[in-house]
Design a protein around this motif. Sequence first.
Motif, PDB file in Angstrom:
ATOM      1  N   ASP A  42      45.784  10.431 -14.325  1.00 13.55           N
ATOM      2  CA  ASP A  42      44.723  11.143 -13.615  1.00 13.55           C
ATOM      3  C   ASP A  42      45.097  11.448 -12.175  1.00 13.55           C
ATOM      4  OD1 ASP A  42      43.089  11.218 -15.811  1.00 13.55           O
ATOM      5  OD2 ASP A  42      41.832   9.549 -15.194  1.00 13.55           O
ATOM      6  N   ASP A  43      45.702  10.469 -11.492  1.00 13.35           N
ATOM      7  CA  ASP A  43      46.049  10.675 -10.088  1.00 13.35           C
ATOM      8  C   ASP A  43      47.081  11.786  -9.921  1.00 13.35           C
ATOM      9  OD1 ASP A  43      44.300   8.724  -9.229  1.00 13.35           O
ATOM     10  OD2 ASP A  43      45.824   7.146  -9.174  1.00 13.35           O
ATOM     11  N   GLU A  44      48.028  11.857 -10.826  1.00 14.03           N
ATOM     12  CA  GLU A  44      49.051  12.901 -10.750  1.00 14.03           C
ATOM     13  C   GLU A  44      48.430  14.287 -10.957  1.00 14.03           C
ATOM     14  OE1 GLU A  44      53.253  14.185 -12.905  1.00 14.03           O
ATOM     15  OE2 GLU A  44      52.194  12.399 -13.577  1.00 14.03           O
ATOM     16  N   ILE A  45      47.530  14.388 -11.913  1.00 10.13           N
ATOM     17  CA  ILE A  45      46.868  15.662 -12.183  1.00 10.13           C
ATOM     18  C   ILE A  45      45.987  16.054 -10.993  1.00 10.13           C
ATOM     19  CG2 ILE A  45      45.272  16.905 -13.697  1.00 10.13           C
ATOM     20  CD1 ILE A  45      46.217  14.938 -15.941  1.00 10.13           C
ATOM     21  N   LEU A  46      45.261  15.089 -10.470  1.00 12.40           N
ATOM     22  CA  LEU A  46      44.394  15.346  -9.331  1.00 12.40           C
ATOM     23  C   LEU A  46      45.214  15.758  -8.108  1.00 12.40           C
ATOM     24  CD1 LEU A  46      41.480  15.366  -8.361  1.00 12.40           C
ATOM     25  CD2 LEU A  46      41.739  12.939  -7.826  1.00 12.40           C
ATOM     26  N   ASP A  47      46.329  15.088  -7.868  1.00 14.56           N
ATOM     27  CA  ASP A  47      47.204  15.462  -6.747  1.00 14.56           C
ATOM     28  C   ASP A  47      47.740  16.878  -6.907  1.00 14.56           C
ATOM     29  OD1 ASP A  47      46.876  13.032  -5.479  1.00 14.56           O
ATOM     30  OD2 ASP A  47      48.769  12.195  -6.207  1.00 14.56           O
ATOM     31  N   ARG A  48      48.125  17.229  -8.123  1.00 19.28           N
ATOM     32  CA  ARG A  48      48.651  18.578  -8.369  1.00 19.28           C
ATOM     33  C   ARG A  48      47.540  19.607  -8.160  1.00 19.28           C
ATOM     34  NH1 ARG A  48      53.492  20.745  -8.160  1.00 19.28           N
ATOM     35  NH2 ARG A  48      54.186  18.824  -9.082  1.00 19.28           N
ATOM     36  N   ALA A  94      43.609  26.760 -12.100  1.00 23.67           N
ATOM     37  CA  ALA A  94      43.385  26.288 -13.471  1.00 23.67           C
ATOM     38  C   ALA A  94      44.494  26.786 -14.393  1.00 23.67           C
ATOM     39  CB  ALA A  94      42.016  26.760 -13.979  1.00 23.67           C
ATOM     40  N   THR A  95      44.894  28.018 -14.210  1.00 30.42           N
ATOM     41  CA  THR A  95      45.986  28.581 -15.009  1.00 30.42           C
ATOM     42  C   THR A  95      47.296  27.871 -14.691  1.00 30.42           C
ATOM     43  OG1 THR A  95      44.883  30.719 -15.113  1.00 30.42           O
ATOM     44  CG2 THR A  95      47.256  30.689 -15.555  1.00 30.42           C
ATOM     45  N   ARG A  96      47.562  27.648 -13.403  1.00 31.91           N
ATOM     46  CA  ARG A  96      48.815  27.003 -12.997  1.00 31.91           C
ATOM     47  C   ARG A  96      48.896  25.550 -13.448  1.00 31.91           C
ATOM     48  NH1 ARG A  96      52.731  30.206 -10.810  1.00 31.91           N
ATOM     49  NH2 ARG A  96      53.713  28.270 -11.412  1.00 31.91           N
ATOM     50  N   LEU A  97      47.760  24.867 -13.550  1.00 31.73           N
ATOM     51  CA  LEU A  97      47.794  23.483 -14.038  1.00 31.73           C
ATOM     52  C   LEU A  97      48.395  23.407 -15.435  1.00 31.73           C
ATOM     53  CD1 LEU A  97      44.478  21.755 -12.904  1.00 31.73           C
ATOM     54  CD2 LEU A  97      46.814  21.157 -12.244  1.00 31.73           C
ATOM     55  N   LEU A  98      48.219  24.468 -16.203  1.00 29.75           N
ATOM     56  CA  LEU A  98      48.810  24.503 -17.549  1.00 29.75           C
ATOM     57  C   LEU A  98      50.332  24.463 -17.498  1.00 29.75           C
ATOM     58  CD1 LEU A  98      46.627  27.081 -19.476  1.00 29.75           C
ATOM     59  CD2 LEU A  98      46.788  24.619 -19.869  1.00 29.75           C
ATOM     60  N   ASP A  99      50.931  24.984 -16.432  1.00 25.48           N
ATOM     61  CA  ASP A  99      52.388  24.936 -16.284  1.00 25.48           C
ATOM     62  C   ASP A  99      52.878  23.494 -16.184  1.00 25.48           C
ATOM     63  OD1 ASP A  99      52.406  27.695 -16.263  1.00 25.48           O
ATOM     64  OD2 ASP A  99      52.544  27.837 -14.073  1.00 25.48           O
ATOM     65  N   TYR A 100      52.073  22.653 -15.550  1.00 28.20           N
ATOM     66  CA  TYR A 100      52.457  21.262 -15.313  1.00 28.20           C
ATOM     67  C   TYR A 100      51.918  20.312 -16.379  1.00 28.20           C
ATOM     68  CZ  TYR A 100      53.638  23.253 -10.824  1.00 28.20           C
ATOM     69  OH  TYR A 100      54.179  24.043  -9.845  1.00 28.20           O
ATOM     70  N   GLU A 157      37.066  17.906  -8.683  1.00 27.41           N
ATOM     71  CA  GLU A 157      37.331  16.656  -7.965  1.00 27.41           C
ATOM     72  C   GLU A 157      38.289  16.882  -6.803  1.00 27.41           C
ATOM     73  OE1 GLU A 157      38.318  13.114 -10.193  1.00 27.41           O
ATOM     74  OE2 GLU A 157      37.144  13.846 -11.884  1.00 27.41           O
ATOM     75  N   ALA A 158      39.306  17.682  -7.019  1.00 23.76           N
ATOM     76  CA  ALA A 158      40.293  17.957  -5.972  1.00 23.76           C
ATOM     77  C   ALA A 158      39.645  18.666  -4.789  1.00 23.76           C
ATOM     78  CB  ALA A 158      41.433  18.802  -6.530  1.00 23.76           C
ATOM     79  N   ALA A 197      42.459  13.758  -0.027  1.00 22.58           N
ATOM     80  CA  ALA A 197      43.615  12.974  -0.469  1.00 22.58           C
ATOM     81  C   ALA A 197      43.492  11.558   0.074  1.00 22.58           C
ATOM     82  CB  ALA A 197      44.903  13.616   0.024  1.00 22.58           C
ATOM     83  N   GLU A 198      43.951  10.587  -0.705  1.00 24.15           N
ATOM     84  CA  GLU A 198      43.890   9.197  -0.275  1.00 24.15           C
ATOM     85  C   GLU A 198      44.870   8.929   0.858  1.00 24.15           C
ATOM     86  OE1 GLU A 198      44.201   6.592  -3.604  1.00 24.15           O
ATOM     87  OE2 GLU A 198      42.653   7.657  -4.697  1.00 24.15           O
ATOM     88  N   HIS A 199      45.973   9.663   0.876  1.00 19.67           N
ATOM     89  CA  HIS A 199      46.987   9.507   1.906  1.00 19.67           C
ATOM     90  C   HIS A 199      47.152  10.854   2.601  1.00 19.67           C
ATOM     91  CE1 HIS A 199      47.956   5.663   0.164  1.00 19.67           C
ATOM     92  NE2 HIS A 199      48.026   6.243  -0.999  1.00 19.67           N
ATOM     93  N   PRO A 200      46.448  11.066   3.712  1.00 15.19           N
ATOM     94  CA  PRO A 200      46.556  12.359   4.401  1.00 15.19           C
ATOM     95  C   PRO A 200      48.001  12.723   4.685  1.00 15.19           C
ATOM     96  CG  PRO A 200      44.859  10.994   5.400  1.00 15.19           C
ATOM     97  CD  PRO A 200      45.587  10.136   4.393  1.00 15.19           C
ATOM     98  N   GLY A 201      48.311  13.980   4.485  1.00 10.22           N
ATOM     99  CA  GLY A 201      49.666  14.453   4.724  1.00 10.22           C
ATOM    100  C   GLY A 201      50.570  14.308   3.523  1.00 10.22           C
ATOM    101  N   GLU A 202      50.093  13.616   2.497  1.00  9.99           N
ATOM    102  CA  GLU A 202      50.905  13.455   1.293  1.00  9.99           C
ATOM    103  C   GLU A 202      50.917  14.758   0.523  1.00  9.99           C
ATOM    104  OE1 GLU A 202      49.793  11.191  -2.548  1.00  9.99           O
ATOM    105  OE2 GLU A 202      50.784   9.758  -1.224  1.00  9.99           O
ATOM    106  N   ARG A 203      52.076  15.180   0.090  1.00  9.32           N
ATOM    107  CA  ARG A 203      52.205  16.432  -0.650  1.00  9.32           C
ATOM    108  C   ARG A 203      52.862  16.156  -1.991  1.00  9.32           C
ATOM    109  NH1 ARG A 203      54.591  20.964   3.284  1.00  9.32           N
ATOM    110  NH2 ARG A 203      52.615  21.994   3.337  1.00  9.32           N
ATOM    111  N   VAL A 204      52.488  16.951  -2.954  1.00 11.43           N
ATOM    112  CA  VAL A 204      53.137  16.893  -4.257  1.00 11.43           C
ATOM    113  C   VAL A 204      54.383  17.739  -4.150  1.00 11.43           C
ATOM    114  CG1 VAL A 204      52.927  17.448  -6.692  1.00 11.43           C
ATOM    115  CG2 VAL A 204      50.934  16.615  -5.429  1.00 11.43           C
ATOM    116  N   ARG A 205      55.511  17.187  -4.479  1.00 12.26           N
ATOM    117  CA  ARG A 205      56.760  17.944  -4.398  1.00 12.26           C
ATOM    118  C   ARG A 205      56.976  18.720  -5.682  1.00 12.26           C
ATOM    119  NH1 ARG A 205      58.204  13.031  -1.927  1.00 12.26           N
ATOM    120  NH2 ARG A 205      58.660  13.342   0.268  1.00 12.26           N
ATOM    121  N   GLU A 206      57.642  19.841  -5.533  1.00  9.62           N
ATOM    122  CA  GLU A 206      57.987  20.647  -6.701  1.00  9.62           C
ATOM    123  C   GLU A 206      58.956  19.890  -7.583  1.00  9.62           C
ATOM    124  OE1 GLU A 206      57.010  23.609  -7.986  1.00  9.62           O
ATOM    125  OE2 GLU A 206      55.438  23.296  -6.518  1.00  9.62           O
ATOM    126  N   ARG A 207      58.822  20.096  -8.860  1.00 13.47           N
ATOM    127  CA  ARG A 207      59.766  19.542  -9.813  1.00 13.47           C
ATOM    128  C   ARG A 207      60.701  20.644 -10.254  1.00 13.47           C
ATOM    129  NH1 ARG A 207      54.737  17.371 -12.085  1.00 13.47           N
ATOM    130  NH2 ARG A 207      54.521  15.342 -11.179  1.00 13.47           N
TER     131      ARG A 207
END
Length: 70
Positions: free
Chosen positions: A3-9, A25-31, A46-47, A52-62
């Motif tokens: 859940d946290d990974e999806i929410l962060d994305r 919503a469409t882009r979430l399907l890519d991940y 929710e997002a 964010a729980e950790h301000p400044g935290e970013r999800v990095r591209e895979r």
Amino acid sequence: MHDDEILDRARWLLREVHLSPAEAATRLLDYFPDLEREERARYLREAAERPAEHPGERVRERPGHAVGAS
């Protein structure tokens, strides 16, 4: 799926990439291709509501999952 990974994305797509909720919503399907429409909508809500729980935290591209890639 985590859940946290999806929410962060979802948060990243909305706040950092500045996508509309419909585009995000469409882009979430890519991940997370197994997410149903209702689940994607819930994570995006929710997002948008929860900071964010950790301000400044970013999800990095895979590798292979770049935003804008088809």
